[in-house]
Design an enzyme around this catalytic site. Structure first.
Site, mmCIF file in Angstrom:
data_model
loop_
_atom_site.group_PDB
_atom_site.id
_atom_site.type_symbol
_atom_site.label_atom_id
_atom_site.label_comp_id
_atom_site.label_asym_id
_atom_site.label_seq_id
_atom_site.Cartn_x
_atom_site.Cartn_y
_atom_site.Cartn_z
ATOM 1 N N GLY A 27 0.339 -5.403 0.595
ATOM 2 C CA GLY A 27 -0.896 -5.415 -0.185
ATOM 3 C C GLY A 27 -0.692 -5.982 -1.580
ATOM 4 O O GLY A 27 -1.621 -6.551 -2.171
ATOM 5 N N GLU A 52 -0.840 -9.615 -1.138
ATOM 6 C CA GLU A 52 -2.234 -9.970 -0.818
ATOM 7 C C GLU A 52 -3.086 -10.024 -2.086
ATOM 8 O O GLU A 52 -3.933 -10.902 -2.242
ATOM 9 C CB GLU A 52 -2.814 -8.972 0.185
ATOM 10 C CG GLU A 52 -2.198 -9.124 1.573
ATOM 11 C CD GLU A 52 -2.813 -8.178 2.569
ATOM 12 O OE1 GLU A 52 -2.563 -6.960 2.433
ATOM 13 O OE2 GLU A 52 -3.546 -8.627 3.466
ATOM 14 N N ALA A 67 0.855 -1.184 0.000
ATOM 15 C CA ALA A 67 0.000 0.000 0.000
ATOM 16 C C ALA A 67 0.888 1.230 0.000
ATOM 17 O O ALA A 67 2.064 1.152 0.371
ATOM 18 C CB ALA A 67 -0.874 -0.017 1.240
ATOM 19 N N GLU A 109 4.467 -6.009 6.687
ATOM 20 C CA GLU A 109 3.744 -4.930 7.373
ATOM 21 C C GLU A 109 4.218 -4.687 8.802
ATOM 22 O O GLU A 109 4.224 -3.559 9.285
ATOM 23 C CB GLU A 109 2.240 -5.216 7.377
ATOM 24 C CG GLU A 109 1.539 -4.981 6.040
ATOM 25 C CD GLU A 109 1.562 -6.183 5.122
ATOM 26 O OE1 GLU A 109 2.372 -7.100 5.348
ATOM 27 O OE2 GLU A 109 0.767 -6.209 4.160
HETATM 28 N N1 COA Z 1 4.569 3.304 -0.469
HETATM 29 C C1 COA Z 1 5.049 4.468 -0.936
HETATM 30 N N2 COA Z 1 6.305 4.637 -1.364
HETATM 31 C C2 COA Z 1 7.104 3.568 -1.332
HETATM 32 C C3 COA Z 1 6.680 2.317 -0.863
HETATM 33 C C4 COA Z 1 5.345 2.207 -0.418
HETATM 34 N N3 COA Z 1 4.858 1.058 0.028
HETATM 35 N N4 COA Z 1 7.714 1.451 -0.935
HETATM 36 C C5 COA Z 1 8.738 2.142 -1.440
HETATM 37 N N5 COA Z 1 8.387 3.414 -1.675
HETATM 38 C C6 COA Z 1 9.206 4.487 -2.254
HETATM 39 C C7 COA Z 1 10.375 4.825 -1.335
HETATM 40 O O1 COA Z 1 9.984 5.749 -0.347
HETATM 41 C C8 COA Z 1 11.368 5.387 -2.312
HETATM 42 O O2 COA Z 1 11.007 6.702 -2.561
HETATM 43 P P1 COA Z 1 12.128 7.851 -2.755
HETATM 44 O O3 COA Z 1 12.909 7.423 -3.956
HETATM 45 O O4 COA Z 1 11.346 9.078 -2.926
HETATM 46 O O5 COA Z 1 12.950 7.818 -1.520
HETATM 47 C C9 COA Z 1 11.109 4.580 -3.581
HETATM 48 O O6 COA Z 1 9.817 4.025 -3.422
HETATM 49 C C10 COA Z 1 12.077 3.443 -3.782
HETATM 50 O O7 COA Z 1 12.155 2.688 -2.581
HETATM 51 P P2 COA Z 1 13.538 2.140 -2.042
HETATM 52 O O8 COA Z 1 13.255 1.454 -0.761
HETATM 53 O O9 COA Z 1 14.552 3.216 -2.029
HETATM 54 O O10 COA Z 1 13.915 1.112 -3.192
HETATM 55 P P3 COA Z 1 14.485 -0.351 -3.093
HETATM 56 O O11 COA Z 1 14.587 -0.813 -4.474
HETATM 57 O O12 COA Z 1 15.697 -0.382 -2.220
HETATM 58 O O13 COA Z 1 13.405 -1.211 -2.313
HETATM 59 C C11 COA Z 1 11.243 -2.099 -1.761
HETATM 60 C C12 COA Z 1 12.152 -1.442 -2.849
HETATM 61 C C13 COA Z 1 9.872 -2.203 -2.344
HETATM 62 C C14 COA Z 1 11.796 -3.485 -1.423
HETATM 63 C C15 COA Z 1 11.252 -1.236 -0.491
HETATM 64 O O14 COA Z 1 10.957 0.086 -0.847
HETATM 65 C C16 COA Z 1 10.250 -1.661 0.556
HETATM 66 O O15 COA Z 1 10.514 -2.558 1.299
HETATM 67 N N6 COA Z 1 9.101 -0.967 0.591
HETATM 68 C C17 COA Z 1 8.089 -1.172 1.608
HETATM 69 C C18 COA Z 1 7.309 -2.400 1.373
HETATM 70 C C19 COA Z 1 6.237 -2.523 2.426
HETATM 71 O O16 COA Z 1 6.454 -2.377 3.588
HETATM 72 N N7 COA Z 1 5.058 -2.849 1.954
HETATM 73 C C20 COA Z 1 3.943 -3.000 2.826
HETATM 74 C C21 COA Z 1 3.261 -1.698 2.999
HETATM 75 S S1 COA Z 1 1.778 -1.931 3.866
#
Ligand code: COA
Length: 693
Positions: free
Chosen positions: A102, A105, A63, A125
């Site tokens: 999400g 999911e 999400a 999460e």
């Molecule tokens: N919502 C909004 N923005 C998100 C996001 C999310 N769920 N996940 C990542 N982003 C954004 C980051 O803030 C970053 O933004 P920025 O460039 O402005 O700083 C950009 O996406 C890239 O993320 P980053 O973590 O730097 O890239 P990465 O390639 O190292 O990792 C992920 C990618 C997806 C593995 C990592 O971002 C992550 O673990 N995200 C969260 C996943 C999560 O917790 N999901 C459940 C949410 S309920």
């Protein structure tokens, strides 16, 4: 605005493609569009099946975290999953990159899941203080079993494709992802029936073993709510009908989302990414220099850990020690770490051998001549380090970056002895370097932007959380640590015992109390430092001699079997002799000992941290308050669910913190004056968050 969801027909199969860079996060608007697309496809008579896929580098990674401060949107991910459950046509998820939260999911709501070979799935999460809210805790155990689902939701780890296959979370691994997904979707339509995950029975599980793991999760959570709530939700899959369990999961997820812990962890999520960015160059990031071959000088615990970190990331490493004997012990230290990894199943033996082969050992600094970067990790002594740098300067290329792993020395004075000092900086790894995530990158006065940019890129490559610090005694972390450790010592004289302070701070959420940590790290290094600093110490400042007395007795901590505690057979025991020493210190200062309540221990330690942090900020040693949170959480065991000391200070209110600092100043005297920045912020009614920018 361009639509974020495209539907493209491949004969009788519709490809629903999500395109919301950078990570296809599910925003309110995007969820509406996905639901509309699914409904449209179901109504289209020319379509028999569908594939759900994403453009860009990843399938939906969760999400949209940025929307969590607002109200939940009109369409939830749960609504989309319900539409998929009720769908009259099969939908196959094509997963690449990281299908998380999400996103996963959604995939679980589909009727089959095809993964790219390097794709990963997960329900992370709990890392941001939440639990899945769209049926993830109910569908995952139906496919993978309750035990595996429990592990996934409580650790938040990313499960690689081959493991997802083994667990039953994926149906196929395919290099030609979309093609295979289309074929699978068509095959399901041809068969005329497809499984709905919600209809599957949870495979039988040993309930006692399950409950034992839940009890462990509870214990390890140290105050964090989300992992415990996630574990409970998996338990509902065993005990409740699907719809009832999903409704409970959603309610629990929403309650956590509005609570302080998730806010704190979301703050950290953002803070960690901001901290690792290259600063102040008007959007222009100087290109990092290539780093292929890294040198490490010194093969002790630190140097060996750094070499492992580099080798793990695929760098070619040369480690230099002073003698054959020392080379031998560095080699066996590194080998022992890899052997443990193999034994625990973390890596296969072949990977260990490959990584060991990447590290060359030598007794000659000249072997570093073609390195792109060299990290010095010799003893913490300025003249010794300067000597190493002088030698290096004569050996390496002029564009070879020279880094010191010092934890508190003046990096400018180290840079001063080399030719081209603008390629020098500090890379402060934390021990053990191959385990601890934090890396303080110390920018010296003359460090080039390109050199800093290279260090930030390197940190990312080796999986470290970078934070940029300025030069001062102890940089960000150790400087703040010194101050709150002092407050802890004062509380010993005031009436607490080491075990009281440790217990209070562990109850606050620290992984380990400071005296247990001191015993683990060894008391001798601090002792040597205090002796060196004795001449410059303010004679009016309150000084607690307990640590010195312990060292005079040869009690250097765990390695000598005794320090603040007695250590026998890997267990820590309270030692009456230490209690006596503590009482003697109080008597020497003519203090009538009193019981120091846990709440006072916690609030004094926190206030000491924040006061010093305010000075660190005012001096420009840290760029912003949230960087300090990232340092304390990732390097010093500060509970992540509190968001770090600065976020916690905002939550409590800065006037309250200032008042606590003022009381400390009154009681403890010189050195405890309230930091001017803290006073100014209180006067202006500001919060640290206002300075994060
Ligand atoms: N919502 C909004 N923005 C998100 C996001 C999310 N769920 N996940 C990542 N982003 C954004 C980051 O803030 C970053 O933004 P920025 O460039 O402005 O700083 C950009 O996406 C890239 O993320 P980053 O973590 O730097 O890239 P990465 O390639 O190292 O990792 C992920 C990618 C997806 C593995 C990592 O971002 C992550 O673990 N995200 C969260 C996943 C999560 O917790 N999901 C459940 C949410 S309920």
């Amino acid at each position: 605005m361009k639509s974020q969801v495209q539907v493209v027909r491949h004969a009788d199969v519709a490809m629903i493609e999500i395109d919301n860079p950078p990570v296809n996060a599910l925003s309110n608007g995007l969820r509406q569009e996905i639901l509309k697309a699914v409904q449209g496809v179901m109504k289209d008579p020319a379509v028999r099946a569908a594939v759900l896929a994403c453009a860009g580098k990843t399938f939906v990674a969760g999400a949209d975290i940025r929307e969590f401060d607002g109200p939940p949107g009109e369409v939830t991910t749960g609504d989309i999953c319900r539409a998929l459950d009720d769908a009259p046509k099969p939908v196959v998820a094509a997963l690449h990159g990281t299908a998380l939260g999400g996103g996963f999911e959604l995939a679980l709501g589909c009727h089959a899941r095809i993964m790219a070979p390097d794709a990963r799935v997960g329900l992370p999460e709990s890392r941001i203080g939440l639990i899945p809210g769209a049926g993830g805790t109910q569908r995952a155990p139906r496919l993978a079993g309750a035990m595996a689902a429990l592990d996934m939701v409580t650790t938040g780890r990313h499960v690689p494709a081959h493991e997802a296959m083994k667990l039953g979370l994926a149906d196929e691994i395919a290099t030609d992802l979309r093609k295979e997904a289309i074929l699978r979707a068509r095959a399901l339509a041809d068969a005329g029936h497809w499984p709905r995950v919600r209809d599957l029975a949870v495979p039988p599980c040993d309930r006692a073993a399950f409950d034992a793991v839940v009890a462990q999760v509870r214990k390890r959570a140290r105050g964090a709510l989300a992992p415990v709530a996630a574990a409970e939700a998996i338990g509902w899959a065993l005990d409740l009908p699907f719809d009832e369990a999903v409704a409970r999961e959603r309610a629990a997820s929403l309650a956590l989302r509005g609570g302080p812990q998730s806010k704190a962890l979301r703050h950290l999520f953002h803070a960690e990414r901001v901290a690792a960015r290259m600063p102040g160059t008007n959007g222009h990031v100087p290109a990092p220099w290539p780093v292929k071959h890294a040198g490490v000088v010194g093969g002790g615990t630190m140097g060996s850990g750094i070499a492992i970190t580099f080798a793990d990331a695929g760098l070619e490493v040369t480690l230099v020690e002073m003698s054959d004997e020392m080379v031998k012990s560095a080699k066996s230290r590194i080998r022992a770490v890899y052997d443990r990894h193999v034994k625990s199943g973390r890596i296969p033996a072949a990977v260990r051998d490959e990584r060991m082969d990447r590290i060359t050992f030598s007794t000659h600094l000249s072997r570093l001549s073609d390195c792109d970067l060299v990290v010095e990790a010799v003893i913490e002594d300025l003249p010794t380090k300067q000597d190493v740098f002088r030698h290096l300067s004569a050996i390496v290329r002029r564009d070879c970056i020279l880094a010191s792993n010092t934890s508190r020395l003046d990096v400018n004075r180290i840079a001063g002895v080399v030719d081209a000092p603008e390629r020098v900086l500090g890379l402060h790894f934390f021990s053990p370097a191959h385990v601890m995530r934090l890396l303080e990158i110390v920018r010296a006065d003359r460090t080039l932007a390109e050199v800093l940019s290279t260090a930030l890129a390197l940190a990312r490559r080796i999986g470290k959380q970078a934070v940029i610090a300025g030069v001062c005694d102890g940089f960000i972390g150790n400087r703040i640590l010194s101050r709150w450790r002092q407050q802890a010592d004062y509380m010993l004289e005031d009436g607490a015992y080491p075990q009281d302070v440790d217990a209070a701070l562990e109850a606050y959420g620290f992984a380990m109390g400071p005296y247990a940590v001191a015993d683990l790290a060894g008391l001798d290094i601090g002792w040597a430092g205090r002796k060196r600093a004795a001449a410059t110490r303010d004679p009016r400042a309150r000084y607690v001699p307990i640590a010195d007395w312990l060292c005079e007795l040869g009690r250097f901590g765990q390695k000598t079997g005794a320090g603040y505690y007695l250590h026998k057979d890997g267990k820590r025991q309270v030692d009456p002799l230490v209690n006596e020493l503590v009482e003697r210190a109080s008597a020497a200062r003519q203090i009538t000992r009193r019981k120091v309540p846990a709440a006072e221990i916690q609030s004094r330690v926190h206030a000491a941290m924040v006061n010093e942090a305010a000075r660190v900020l005012a001096e420009g040693i840290a760029q912003r308050p949230s960087d300090i949170d990232v340092v304390l959480v990732n390097g010093y065991g500060y509970p992540a669910w509190r968001g770090g000391p600065m976020h916690e200070a905002d939550r409590i209110g800065l006037p309250v913190v200032l008042e606590r600092v003022a009381r400390m100043y009154e009681a403890d005297g010189p050195g405890w004056e309230p930091a001017p920045l803290l006073q100014e912020m209180v006067a202006a009614g500001k919060r640290f968050a206002d300075l994060n920018g």
